[in-house]
Write a protein that holds these residues in place. Structure first.
Motif, PDB file in Angstrom:
ATOM      1  N   ALA A   1       8.525   4.619 -14.295  1.00 18.24           N
ATOM      2  CA  ALA A   1       7.606   4.974 -13.123  1.00 18.24           C
ATOM      3  C   ALA A   1       6.230   4.903 -13.253  1.00 18.24           C
ATOM      4  N   ASP A   2       5.455   3.979 -13.335  1.00 16.95           N
ATOM      5  CA  ASP A   2       4.134   3.835 -13.814  1.00 16.95           C
ATOM      6  C   ASP A   2       3.264   3.736 -12.689  1.00 16.95           C
ATOM      7  N   PRO A   3       2.229   4.856 -12.536  1.00 17.90           N
ATOM      8  CA  PRO A   3       1.531   4.879 -11.263  1.00 17.90           C
ATOM      9  C   PRO A   3       0.450   3.972 -11.083  1.00 17.90           C
ATOM     10  N   GLU A   4       0.507   3.014 -12.095  1.00 18.14           N
ATOM     11  CA  GLU A   4      -0.461   1.902 -11.922  1.00 18.14           C
ATOM     12  C   GLU A   4       0.350   0.931 -10.907  1.00 18.14           C
ATOM     13  N   LEU A   5       1.461   1.063 -10.673  1.00 14.47           N
ATOM     14  CA  LEU A   5       2.314   0.262  -9.790  1.00 14.47           C
ATOM     15  C   LEU A   5       2.248   0.660  -8.285  1.00 14.47           C
ATOM     16  N   VAL A   6       1.619   1.641  -7.977  1.00 11.27           N
ATOM     17  CA  VAL A   6       1.562   2.043  -6.668  1.00 11.27           C
ATOM     18  C   VAL A   6       0.565   1.035  -6.001  1.00 11.27           C
ATOM     19  N   PRO A   7       0.953   0.493  -4.834  1.00 12.43           N
ATOM     20  CA  PRO A   7       0.433  -0.567  -4.235  1.00 12.43           C
ATOM     21  C   PRO A   7      -0.953  -0.149  -3.727  1.00 12.43           C
ATOM     22  N   ASP A   8      -1.926  -1.281  -3.683  1.00 12.09           N
ATOM     23  CA  ASP A   8      -3.218  -0.977  -3.440  1.00 12.09           C
ATOM     24  C   ASP A   8      -3.474  -0.427  -1.931  1.00 12.09           C
ATOM     25  N   MET A   9      -3.802   0.651  -1.606  1.00  7.67           N
ATOM     26  CA  MET A   9      -4.048   0.756  -0.139  1.00  7.67           C
ATOM     27  C   MET A   9      -5.290   1.812  -0.083  1.00  7.67           C
ATOM     28  N   HIS A  10      -6.232   1.325  -0.868  1.00  3.83           N
ATOM     29  CA  HIS A  10      -7.474   1.990  -1.094  1.00  3.83           C
ATOM     30  C   HIS A  10      -8.177   2.410   0.037  1.00  3.83           C
ATOM     31  N   GLN A  11      -8.313   1.660   1.383  1.00  3.57           N
ATOM     32  CA  GLN A  11      -8.919   1.792   2.489  1.00  3.57           C
ATOM     33  C   GLN A  11      -8.332   3.064   3.245  1.00  3.57           C
ATOM     34  N   MET A  12      -7.369   3.349   2.794  1.00  5.38           N
ATOM     35  CA  MET A  12      -6.841   4.749   3.434  1.00  5.38           C
ATOM     36  C   MET A  12      -7.813   5.991   3.156  1.00  5.38           C
ATOM     37  N   ASP A  13      -8.362   6.111   1.705  1.00 10.43           N
ATOM     38  CA  ASP A  13      -9.224   7.110   1.733  1.00 10.43           C
ATOM     39  C   ASP A  13     -10.724   6.891   0.998  1.00 10.43           C
ATOM     40  N   ASP A  14     -11.129   5.556   1.131  1.00  7.29           N
ATOM     41  CA  ASP A  14     -12.404   5.054   0.757  1.00  7.29           C
ATOM     42  C   ASP A  14     -13.365   5.370   1.790  1.00  7.29           C
ATOM     43  N   PRO A  15     -14.642   5.920   1.204  1.00  8.53           N
ATOM     44  CA  PRO A  15     -15.546   6.277   2.148  1.00  8.53           C
ATOM     45  C   PRO A  15     -16.408   5.384   2.933  1.00  8.53           C
ATOM     46  N   GLU A  16     -16.023   3.974   2.698  1.00  3.03           N
ATOM     47  CA  GLU A  16     -16.561   2.804   3.406  1.00  3.03           C
ATOM     48  C   GLU A  16     -15.554   2.550   4.793  1.00  3.03           C
ATOM     49  N   TRP A  17     -14.574   3.470   4.459  1.00  5.64           N
ATOM     50  CA  TRP A  17     -13.549   3.144   5.782  1.00  5.64           C
ATOM     51  C   TRP A  17     -13.298   4.331   6.483  1.00  5.64           C
ATOM     52  N   ALA A  18     -13.010   4.219   7.715  1.00  5.90           N
ATOM     53  CA  ALA A  18     -12.444   5.478   8.614  1.00  5.90           C
ATOM     54  C   ALA A  18     -11.229   5.006   9.404  1.00  5.90           C
ATOM     55  N   GLY A  19     -10.395   5.978   9.657  1.00  7.16           N
ATOM     56  CA  GLY A  19      -9.338   5.825  10.681  1.00  7.16           C
ATOM     57  C   GLY A  19      -8.160   6.638  10.240  1.00  7.16           C
ATOM     58  N   ASP A  20      -7.068   6.410  11.183  1.00  8.60           N
ATOM     59  CA  ASP A  20      -5.820   7.294  11.022  1.00  8.60           C
ATOM     60  C   ASP A  20      -4.649   6.338  11.345  1.00  8.60           C
ATOM     61  N   GLY A  21      -3.548   7.130  11.102  1.00 11.22           N
ATOM     62  CA  GLY A  21      -2.156   6.252  11.545  1.00 11.22           C
ATOM     63  C   GLY A  21      -1.284   7.407  11.834  1.00 11.22           C
ATOM     64  N   LEU A  22       0.045   6.853  11.823  1.00 11.95           N
ATOM     65  CA  LEU A  22       1.227   7.779  12.152  1.00 11.95           C
ATOM     66  C   LEU A  22       2.351   6.904  11.523  1.00 11.95           C
TER      67      LEU A  22
END
Lengths: 327, 362
Positions: B127-148
């Motif tokens: 269980a290597d945390p490096e294997l978490v898929p890249d979803m950086h836009q979720m909390d990157d200050p350059e991006w905004a939004g929300d989901g469900l």
């Protein structure tokens, strides 16, 4: 991963057996239904003892690809009740009944530090754990204690695999294990996994509690087969139903009572669950409590015993007699 | 072994990070969630760490998620009061003076990242945390939004198929983002060991209603043709982030200048629940008008409506699959992305020894 506790019986073929020490044989089995083996797993084995099938638990030492083979190691000591002798008699090509690997002693990955402590044949329960901890680069120490160097199974293999992380304590060489020192030197955040004789387990438990370390971080497994005294014959009386049964040194009290058709409740058969409790009405001699169910206070009171593992011990010059009542 | 599976019910890898919940869903009241067929009790310790325990007490398998949190990191079984710590070790057995040494429930590795709580249900040593898929836009200050979250009654692979081929938009989403140009335009597909990319450009087209609104949010009163892109990024085993947008036609978007356009990322990660149900976590992130909560809410609700159309189709598709067990899938050229995804997942299943053995040659 999900640990499995359910015993699913299957056949296995003996692939190979080798003597590791004077009294320990390694037995490699090919199960009919291979399954991957997690660290801390054991299998239960049906062994015929005097023609009657009985059940023994052995830790899985290592396994081949996808669990197509798995190895156990069996100590045949003078105190063995006959299961080990039957296991030592196995030869390649023989078939036996085994369960799939069962994990009641799971290793948790992610602790800050680990101590794996093995007394003698207890090494079989922690070798797989040491392998996993090495592969995830955990901070671990493998402590291996025994009477003499030739009696230590897998010693060379462990030395080359674990190098400085292996600490040996050998009584014959004047370096016996000092439990107080070992537990005293444990760093906060350490999980200690222990498998060994009951004296060792008891000493570690006392030291652990004395140091006020978190009790859930002390992990141990017992198959209920070691005691404070050598097993000897003793007599059990059950006045309420007028029964008297002699328990041979080679059988457990539960087995002897079952053979005498006394209707008893039990479950784990290794001194953990407490279901096989019998109340002690009268005692000539003492009790060798081999369970981990009762507290020190309860054991000292001699009011009850776990008949699946615990035994009576003779008074000087006599035979032990224990009078009990059952549920 | 078959080289590419068209199994109608595909198994799921276990040596992978799956999202169990949004970060805000995991708190000091236990949450019951099933991921990859494993019921979990999710909660947070007093120190704020997320915990995932098997949701079945060691004793009689009562659900721990119905219990109460106790102390710094404990959870007490609501039935007979057995207390566990966050490592799943029994701390107290009320009806006896000792603790049974085998009393444990599984505690699964957890990583909190990108506003999600991820769990690993396979071999914890991997269980290597490096294997978490890249979803950086979720909390990157350059991006905004929300989901469900959508709880969808279908095999997770059907959702991946849906997201890997967007020609369905023309038919399923005709009122919002669908247009003929989608199925008329060419696309390219690339893959490596963990990723698949499908890229499609539609040049000099009319913006469909959803994109016209977005353009006008950034460029008030916008009129005219646009260049539209959809770049689908799959990361094994179940994450698909889709780079979408439109720009004024001919202003260089295909060459990399997106300044005259609007850009969004549709973030999707799917957690198998059972063979026929999935949790579909999504968000729509944008990199313009970051200050506008109105736009965040409008986009979330708009995309939610679009995804409801997908959900209706996926549930109906699963029902039709189950009602026609003797019919098989056929594949089209438009399935190239989805077929690469299936092959990568199939290889991972094979590596885990969990691919059903092929039938013996007859």
């Amino acid at each position: 991963m999900a640990t499995s506790h359910a015993a699913v019986w299957q056949r296995a073929t003996v692939l190979d057996t080798t003597a590791l020490t004077d009294h320990i044989r390694r037995i490699v089995l090919a199960p009919d239904h291979p399954a991957t083996v997690d660290a801390g797993a054991h299998i239960d084995v049906r062994v015929p003892i005097g023609g009657v099938p009985d059940r023994r638990s052995y830790s899985v030492v290592d396994d081949g690809p996808d669990g197509r083979s798995l190895a156990i190691s069996v100590l045949d000591s003078p105190r063995s009740r006959g299961g080990a002798r039957a296991m030592h008699a196995l030869r390649p090509g023989d078939t036996i009944e085994i369960t799939q690997p069962i994990v009641d002693f799971p290793l948790r990955v992610g602790a800050a530090h680990y101590v794996l402590l093995a007394g003698g044949i207890g090494i079989t329960a922690v070798m797989g754990m040491a392998r996993v901890l090495r592969s995830v680069r955990a901070d671990y120490t493998l402590v291996y204690a025994g009477r003499s160097r030739p009696a230590l199974a897998y010693l060379e293999q462990l030395q080359s695999a674990h190098g400085d992380r292996l600490r040996l304590h050998i009584s014959d060489e004047g370096t016996p294990l000092d439990v107080t020192e070992l537990v005293g030197g444990v760093e906060p955040g350490t999980e200690l996994y222990l498998c060994g004789p009951i004296r060792l387990m008891d000493a570690v438990r006392r030291a652990w509690i004395e140091r006020e370390l978190p009790y859930p971080d002390l992990r141990f497994e017992t198959f209920g087969n070691s005691g404070w005294f050598a097993p000897e014959d003793f007599v059990v009386r059950i006045p309420r139903i007028g029964a008297e049964v002699t328990v041979r040194a080679t059988e457990t009290m539960l087995e002897a009572l079952e053979a005498a058709e006394v209707d008893l409740m039990f479950d784990c058969r290794k001194g953990e669950c407490g279901l096989c409790e019998v109340r002690v009405l009268d005692l000539d001699g003492d009790i060798d409590h081999r369970d981990v169910f009762y507290s020190e206070r309860q054991k000292d009171s001699r009011g009850a015993m776990c008949c699946c593992v615990s035994r009576a011990v003779a008074p000087p010059g006599g035979t032990a007699v224990v009078s009990i009542d059952i549920s | 072994m078959k080289e590419t599976t068209v199994d109608k019910i595909l198994g799921h890898p276990l040596n992978a990070w799956y999202v169990a919940a949004w970060d805000h869903e995991v708190n000091r009241k236990p949450l019951a969630r099933t991921v990859a067929k494993r019921p979990l009790a999710l909660y947070r310790t007093e120190d704020g760490d997320a915990v995932a325990l098997a949701d079945a007490c060691w004793h009689r398998l009562a659900p721990l998620s119905m219990g109460k949190l106790e102390g710094r990191d404990g959870i007490r079984c609501p039935y007979h009061g057995i207390l566990y710590n966050s490592a799943g070790r029994c701390v107290s057995m009320p009806a006896q003076e000792t603790i049974n040494p085998s009393a444990t429930v599984a505690s699964f590795p957890v990583v909190e990242r990108y506003r999600f709580v991820w769990v690993w249900l396979g071999d914890a040593a991997l269980a290597d945390p490096e294997l978490v898929p890249d979803m950086h836009q979720m909390d990157d200050p350059e991006w905004a939004g929300d989901g469900l979250t959508i709880s969808v009654q279908c095999n997770y692979q059907l959702v991946l198929d849906n997201l890997m081929d967007l020609t369905h938009e023309e038919f399923v989403h005709s009122s919002s983002i669908g247009q003929e140009a989608l199925s008329e335009s060419e696309f390219t597909v690339h893959h490596d060991e963990r990723t698949v990319t499908v890229e499609r450009w539609m040049l000099g087209i009319d913006a469909p209603p959803f994109w016209l609104k977005n353009m006008r949010d950034k460029f008030p009163g916008f009129e005219g043709k646009v260049d539209r892109w959809q770049i689908i990024h799959f990361e094994s085993p179940t994450t698909i982030n889709i780079d979408v947008g439109v720009a004024r036609a001919g202003t260089g978007a295909p060459q990399g200048d997106r300044s005259q356009g609007v850009n969004g990322y549709v973030m999707n990660t799917i957690s198998p629940v059972t063979d026929r149900s999935s949790l579909y976590f999504w968000a729509f992130m944008r990199n313009y008008r970051l200050e506008s909560q109105v736009i965040t809410t409008q986009l979330r609700d708009g995309v939610s409506g679009v995804f409801r159309e997908d959900e209706d189709m996926l549930v109906a598709q699963q029902a039709a699959i189950d009602a026609n067990p003797d019919y098989e899938f056929y594949s089209l050229n438009i399935d190239a992305g989805g077929m690469w995804v299936r092959r990568l997942i199939e290889r991972q299943l094979a590596a885990e020894g969990r691919l059903p053995a092929p039938l013996a040659a007859g």
